[in-house]
Design an enzyme around this catalytic site. Structure first.
Site, PDB file in Angstrom:
ATOM      1  N   ALA A  87      10.032  10.881   1.561  1.00 57.24           N
ATOM      2  CA  ALA A  87       9.027  11.485   2.444  1.00 57.24           C
ATOM      3  C   ALA A  87       7.689  11.756   1.768  1.00 57.24           C
ATOM      4  CB  ALA A  87       9.573  12.781   3.035  1.00 57.24           C
TER       5      ALA A  87
ATOM      6  N   ASP B 168       6.634 -11.899  -0.001  1.00 60.40           N
ATOM      7  CA  ASP B 168       5.888 -10.748   0.501  1.00 60.40           C
ATOM      8  C   ASP B 168       5.495 -10.919   1.963  1.00 60.40           C
ATOM      9  OD1 ASP B 168       4.477  -8.309   0.492  1.00 60.40           O
ATOM     10  OD2 ASP B 168       2.615  -9.293  -0.089  1.00 60.40           O
TER      11      ASP B 168
ATOM     12  N   HIS C   9       7.129 -11.682   7.665  1.00 61.82           N
ATOM     13  CA  HIS C   9       6.143 -11.505   8.740  1.00 61.82           C
ATOM     14  C   HIS C   9       5.882 -12.811   9.505  1.00 61.82           C
ATOM     15  CE1 HIS C   9       5.709  -7.756   6.828  1.00 61.82           C
ATOM     16  NE2 HIS C   9       4.713  -8.034   6.012  1.00 61.82           N
TER      17      HIS C   9
ATOM     18  N   LYS D 247      -3.712 -13.885  -1.214  1.00 63.72           N
ATOM     19  CA  LYS D 247      -4.511 -12.780  -1.731  1.00 63.72           C
ATOM     20  C   LYS D 247      -5.840 -13.321  -2.239  1.00 63.72           C
ATOM     21  CE  LYS D 247      -1.400  -9.314  -1.684  1.00 63.72           C
ATOM     22  NZ  LYS D 247      -1.642  -8.024  -0.992  1.00 63.72           N
TER      23      LYS D 247
END
Length: 804
Positions: A45, A274, A279, A372
């Site tokens: 958290a 990654d 994705h 990147k």
């Protein structure tokens, strides 16, 4: 005198009774409304992800669901000590924001309520988990509620998953009648094996229905809109969403930032692990999958995704181009304390060409690209349709909403870039799309703004009425059990089955270096033909001046030398494959000119795949009509099995060239519904076929490989089978699965007019060095027995195998 009605005389008592009943009913209703209590436990958290996104997402869940039948408490947990953790969480809770239309006073009130329901505690040992469970049970009992369920959100590194899962399962599960939902963040392994291991480990503690694997891209508003868009526009798209009309699909995520601060993660996963494996692959599935009749059925959506995964054509080395920005190596050396001599091969840029082998998408290229340190930050999916019209009038008279000569495209604009936010765009000359008006609005015109070569006015453009964070959407879907927004185990493993072979083939590949940002120019542009993709421009020789520069393919010519007293051709992989393909074509042309036919025997495995693709796509003068294709060896599996060498030949060569079917000679490993049974005499049948069709059983060219143990074809060390004698074809046993094989024997290989041995990859360096020093000892190293009786032997080695 008439008597007064009884209820009139006792009106006061009646009113008191009615009030008491109403109060009792209201109390019952309120108790019923709040009897379902949900505990949300956020593990990690105090970490970055939790502070940036997850606490805000939980607050959004509270705003949406409070008063609708459930009560909530939010337990932030971590390894941080209690005092420090409470201070961090207090700051996070103070920074939470309300929706824009919420009045400041009301927002302050809601935040205060949420803060009262939130706590921090250290959670480390099984005893800590047991104490948390007892606290939840005590609180629920004290409030007179029933427990609905518990959500555990794992915002922690995957290496901690197993211990936490064990503690939850043994000490912190809710009681009977209450549900458990466990939320997991990527990465889910770094290849198929590690993903399978993680899935098995977690599966020993949780049911699949209890696990929610997060890919936050599935929560992005535009990505989440792809299936609803296809569903709401079925009538318009039914005739367009297929290979007859779609020219190509681009799925792109570009970033301007580099990997600084994340190099330890990147060294393990790279840009493919990654971004692309998760994705972009998930988006690919949403675009390519068959549309279920009911897209609200999670089971149907996940099932159709899995079908699409299984239709993906396998990736090979030629399916990708990879790059690495210049500064990356220095960042790795600093952050991971590597020596100055360290050179990373991790890709920070990748362009991948994907094909889907089904009736809807056969032949349509899907381009996945991410990197990147690029020139802009943007993400989008672009479906470009074929231009099948000719317009007789000049372009200045073309009307965007009517002319079919203008580009026709659908774009799911994920965010950033020129538009700055999410949007769905449809060319006006396609159709006017239908989107839910409550949540999507038309974009106002922006004069001068051009997207994908056309002004914004050429599109019907829609953006969300209210932008929402992906994690807020996904947390809501977790609560409402929307499993279709998450990654099912079968789909996860199917994804890794698809990506792992490519990752393995790239393990020793030197990525193209690029400077980063706008200075990249056209250096990372790539083009594709058939199943092969390559950079459009040669690399810059002086891209990295000084001692840190890495050799690039263009820095070397093809090297000619001797190896085991035979000619050696050595080069970088692309040049080597091009040279070998050219030599095979030249041999074919000579043989056909002299004898009228060319007999070529080909080995299987991964090394020849790039050669097959080169022959299929780059050699249009090859005399395929007069070529006979034979196999050097075959695994004892059905010919349609992915492990079959013939299947690899079919996928990468035969389906792209015109070889007469009667000139194709697969090994008969599957006879009488049995595999390589001695009594079926498959080896003898293949030998007879060779003797009948090949003059003197002398192939014009035999292509071999060399294993790391010195085996060639399917002739293995420490086995005498096939090394001498009269047999042309033999059955052998491999040390690896599938163990049974059929192979040409060494004597028939040595009868060939020419033998080419292809050796590629750094892992072959040790055996190449060893074999260069030994004599003819085929029992130890079968490859050392390859010495054509009257033909020529030529070795083709890439620099990794030859120089290390």
């Amino acid at each position: 005198m008439l008597a007064e009605p009884h209820f009139t005389r006792h009106a006061g008592a009646w009113n008191m009774l009615t009030a008491a009943v109403c109060v009792a009913l209201l109390g019952c209703l309120q108790a019923q409304e709040l009897q379902g209590h949900v505990s949300v436990i956020l593990l990690g958290a105090t970490g970055d992800l939790a502070r940036k996104y997850l606490w805000q997402g939980l607050f959004q869940l509270y705003l949406e669901e409070a008063g609708k039948g459930h009560s909530f408490r939010f337990h932030g947990t971590a390894l941080t000590n209690t005092k420090q953790g409470q201070e961090i969480i207090a700051k996070v809770l103070e920074s939470l924001s309300c929706p824009r239309d919420t009045a400041p006073g009301r927002c302050a009130e809601l935040k205060a309520q949420f803060q009262q329901l939130s706590e921090y505690r250290r959670l480390k040992t099984p005893e800590d988990y047991l104490a948390l469970s007892k606290d939840i049970e005590a609180w629920v009992q004290h409030e007179g509620l029933q427990e609905a369920g518990r959500i555990f959100y794992f915002s922690v590194p995957p290496f901690a998953y197993a211990d936490i899962a064990r503690s939850i399962n043994s000490s912190c599960r809710p009681g009977p009648g209450a549900w458990l939902r466990v939320v997991l963040e990527k990465p889910f392994g770094h290849d198929h094996r590690s993903a399978q291991q993680l899935a098995t480990e977690l599966g020993s503690f949780f049911q699949e229905e209890e696990m929610y694997r997060v890919d936050h891209y599935l929560g992005k508003q535009v990505v989440a809109q792809i299936l609803p868009f296809r569903d709401q526009n079925r009538k318009a798209l039914d005739g367009l969403w297929n290979r007859h009309h779609v020219e190509r699909v681009e799925i792109i995520m570009k970033e301007t930032v580099d990997a600084e601060g994340r190099t330890s993660f990147y060294e393990e996963y790279g840009v493919i692990g990654d971004v692309l494996q998760n994705h972009l692959t998930e988006i690919l599935m949403l675009v390519a999958m068959e549309l279920p009749l009911d897209i609200s059925s999670s089971e149907a959506v996940l099932g159709h995704k899995l079908q699409a995964f299984r239709a993906l054509r396998g990736l090979q080395r030629g399916s990708a181009v990879v790059g690495q920005y210049q500064a990356y190596r220095g960042q790795v050396r600093r952050e991971l304390q590597k020596p100055d001599s360290f050179h990373s091969l991790t890709p920070t840029f990748a362009g991948i060409l994907v094909h889907i082998d089904n009736l809807r998408w056969e032949g349509v290229p899907f381009i996945l690209m991410s990197g990147k340190a690029l020139d802009e930050r943007v993400g989008y999916v672009r479906i470009l349709f074929k231009d099948q019209a000719y317009c007789a009038q000049s372009e200045k008279r073309w009307v965007p909403a009517q002319s079919h000569c203008l580009p026709q495209q659908i774009i799911f604009y994920i965010g950033h870039g020129e538009l700055g936010g999410p949007a769905v765009l449809v060319s006006r000359n396609l159709f006017r799309p239908s989107l839910p008006s409550a949540s999507w609005k038309e974009v106002e015109g922006q004069p001068g703004l051009r997207l994908f070569g056309r002004p914004l006015s050429d599109y019907y453009a829609y953006s969300p009425v209210r932008e929402q964070d992906a994690y807020s959407i996904l947390i809501s879907h977790i609560f409402h059990r929307r499993k279709d927004s998450f990654i099912a185990m079968e789909n996860l493993l199917a994804s890794w089955v698809f990506w792992t072979p490519l990752l393995d083939s790239l393990a020793h590949e030197v990525p193209r270096l690029y400077p980063g940002g706008a200075e990249n120019g056209h250096l990372l542009d790539f083009e594709f033909s058939g199943s092969h993709v390559s950079f459009s421009q040669p690399p810059l020789e002086q891209l990295v001046p000084g001692p840190d520069s890495a050799p690039m393919p263009s820095d070397f010519q093809v090297l000619g030398a001797k190896y085991r007293d035979s000619p050696l051709i050595s080069a970088w992989p692309e040049e080597l494959i091009a040279r070998l393909a050219g030599d095979i074509e030249a041999a074919a042309v000579r043989a056909v000119r002299r004898f009228g036919e060319f007999h070529l025997a080909l080995s299987g495995g991964s090394s020849p795949v790039a050669l097959f693709q080169q022959l299929a796509m780059g050699h249009y003068g090859f005399p395929w009509a007069h070529t006979h294709l034979w196999l050097v060896d075959e695994r004892c599996v059905p010919l349609w099995d992915p492990e079959s060498n013939f299947q690899g030949l079919q996928a990468h060569l035969l389906q792209h060239v015109r070889v007469p079917y009667y000139n194709i000679h697969p090994m008969p490993v599957h006879r009488r519904q049995r595999l390589c049974a001695e009594e079926d005499q498959g080896a003898q049948a293949y030998a007879e076929e060779i003797s009948t069709l090949v003059t003197n059983s002398s192939f014009d060219l035999v292509l071999l490989g060399m294993g790391t143990d010195g085996h060639t074809a399917s002739l293995f060390p420490q086995s005498p089978v096939g090394l001498d004698g009269e047999q042309l074809v033999v059955l052998t046993t491999s040390p690896s699965s599938p163990r049974r094989r059929m192979s040409l024997s060494l004597p028939v290989i040595n009868r060939a007019r020419q033998v080419a041995v292809l050796v590629m990859g750094r892992m072959k360096r040790e055996i190449a060095l060893l074999v260069s020093r030994v004599g003819r000892e085929p029992r130890k190293w079968p490859i050392s027995g390859v010495r054509p009786d009257s033909g020529q032997l030529v070795w083709y080695m890439d620099y990794d195998a030859f120089l290390g």
